[in-house]
Write an enzyme that holds these catalytic residues in place. Structure first.
Site, PDB file in Angstrom:
ATOM      1  N   ASP A  57       0.816  -1.216   0.000  1.00 19.12           N
ATOM      2  CA  ASP A  57       0.000   0.000   0.000  1.00 19.12           C
ATOM      3  C   ASP A  57       0.854   1.272   0.000  1.00 19.12           C
ATOM      4  O   ASP A  57       0.330   2.379  -0.040  1.00 19.12           O
ATOM      5  CB  ASP A  57      -0.985   0.006   1.188  1.00 19.12           C
ATOM      6  CG  ASP A  57      -0.306  -0.191   2.529  1.00 19.12           C
ATOM      7  OD1 ASP A  57       0.755  -0.838   2.580  1.00 19.12           O
ATOM      8  OD2 ASP A  57      -0.843   0.306   3.539  1.00 19.12           O
ATOM      9  N   HIS A  58       2.168   1.110   0.014  1.00 17.20           N
ATOM     10  CA  HIS A  58       3.050   2.285  -0.003  1.00 17.20           C
ATOM     11  C   HIS A  58       3.884   2.402  -1.272  1.00 17.20           C
ATOM     12  O   HIS A  58       4.577   3.385  -1.455  1.00 17.20           O
ATOM     13  CB  HIS A  58       3.957   2.289   1.237  1.00 17.20           C
ATOM     14  CG  HIS A  58       3.179   2.512   2.491  1.00 17.20           C
ATOM     15  ND1 HIS A  58       3.109   3.733   3.132  1.00 17.20           N
ATOM     16  CD2 HIS A  58       2.367   1.676   3.192  1.00 17.20           C
ATOM     17  CE1 HIS A  58       2.303   3.640   4.182  1.00 17.20           C
ATOM     18  NE2 HIS A  58       1.850   2.401   4.243  1.00 17.20           N
TER      19      HIS A  58
HETATM   20 ZN   LIG Z   1       3.028  -1.103   6.473  1.00 20.18          ZN
END
Ligand SMILES: [Zn+2]
Length: 292
Positions: free
Chosen positions: A53-54
């Protein structure tokens, strides 16, 4: 997970005409196109850690930059492994980018200055997460004093004006002071600071590093009622984020990285405000200005 119109983490940061990207979750390029900053001016991308998610939006962005015939060098700062991931994808698509990528490997255990120019520095912030993870601290350098044009005597040399901006007085050839600096200048504009702290468990170790900064983004994945989840996944609650902001004496707290289990974010804001009143939600697409 993306939920209720919220996308995975990414922030676009502009400081004195410089553009930076911090984290690049899925759909970052779509959001950049929608919000329309000049993302081709991004020359430095900072990735906090390698949870999807990054960074899962990075490959799409890199290819779009290529298709737009970007030629400027791109610097990517990340934990070990991202260079391998990107190289593998490029290899299997038989792509040779029009621009060069420089990888800078972060050490999550120490504070390092990873970027510096004449206007600002970027330092890493060691965070406590399930895998190596760093935050980023952007700090403007001391700005020049501002000249009071009304009071400026005629016929000064450029060097003398440059000295005034540095805080020096005007002197004659013998070194005697003709005009004090204070009589011809104003105080400089404020040097602003911003810290990005995601993802992390509650950790007081970096409080000293972020003492008194203007804006702190701190993840607030959970509510206090789900603190066992926060403990297990090495994330923070809104109350913990607010406690860090309070202990560090920052001006404004920005909360983000909300769990998909919450549709309504009002309780998260409320929980944080009970500890640290000047808290805000990092809402999709919103812009936060730090005045100087
Ligand atoms: Zn994380």
């Amino acid at each position: 997970m993306p939920a209720y119109g919220r996308h995975p983490s990414s922030q676009y940061i502009e400081i004195q005409n410089r553009s930076f990207l911090v984290d690049c979750g899925e759909s970052t390029q779509m959001q950049l196109m929608r919000i329309q900053p000049n993302f081709h001016r991004i020359n430095h991308i900072f990735i906090s850690h390698l949870h999807g998610d990054h960074y899962l939006g990075l490959m799409g962005l890199l290819f779009t930059m290529h298709l737009h015939r970007r030629v400027n060098d791109l610097h990517i700062y990340s934990q070990k492994g991202l260079d391998e991931i990107i190289s593998t994808q490029l290899r299997y698509s038989r792509s040779v980018l029009h621009y060069r990528i420089f990888f800078h490997r972060l050490d999550h255990r120490i504070i390092e200055t990873i970027y510096e120019d004449d206007a600002l520095t970027v330092e890493t912030i060691p965070l406590s997460h399930k895998i190596p993870c760093t935050g980023f601290l952007f700090r403007e350098k001391l700005k020049p004093r501002r000249i009071d044009k009304e009071k400026l005597p005629q016929g000064l040399l450029l060097q003398q004006i440059a000295n005034l901006k540095l805080g020096e007085p005007i002197r004659d050839d013998e070194g005697n002071v003709l005009y004090s600096n204070e009589s011809l200048t104003y105080a400089p504009r404020k040097s602003r600071s911003y810290a990005y702290c995601s993802d992390t468990a509650f950790d007081q170790q970096f409080i000293d590093q972020i003492k008194g900064i203007d804006l702190l983004y701190h993840e607030a994945t959970f509510l206090e009622e789900d603190s066992s989840k926060a403990l297990e996944t090495k994330h923070s609650t809104a109350r913990q984020a607010a406690t860090i902001a309070k202990l560090a004496g920052v001006t404004t707290l920005l909360l983000g990285h909300f769990s998909a289990r919450y549709k309504d974010l009002a309780p998260i804001l409320e929980e944080a405000k009970a500890i640290f009143p000047n808290a805000k939600l990092a809402v999709e697409g919103e812009e936060f200005l730090i005045r100087d």
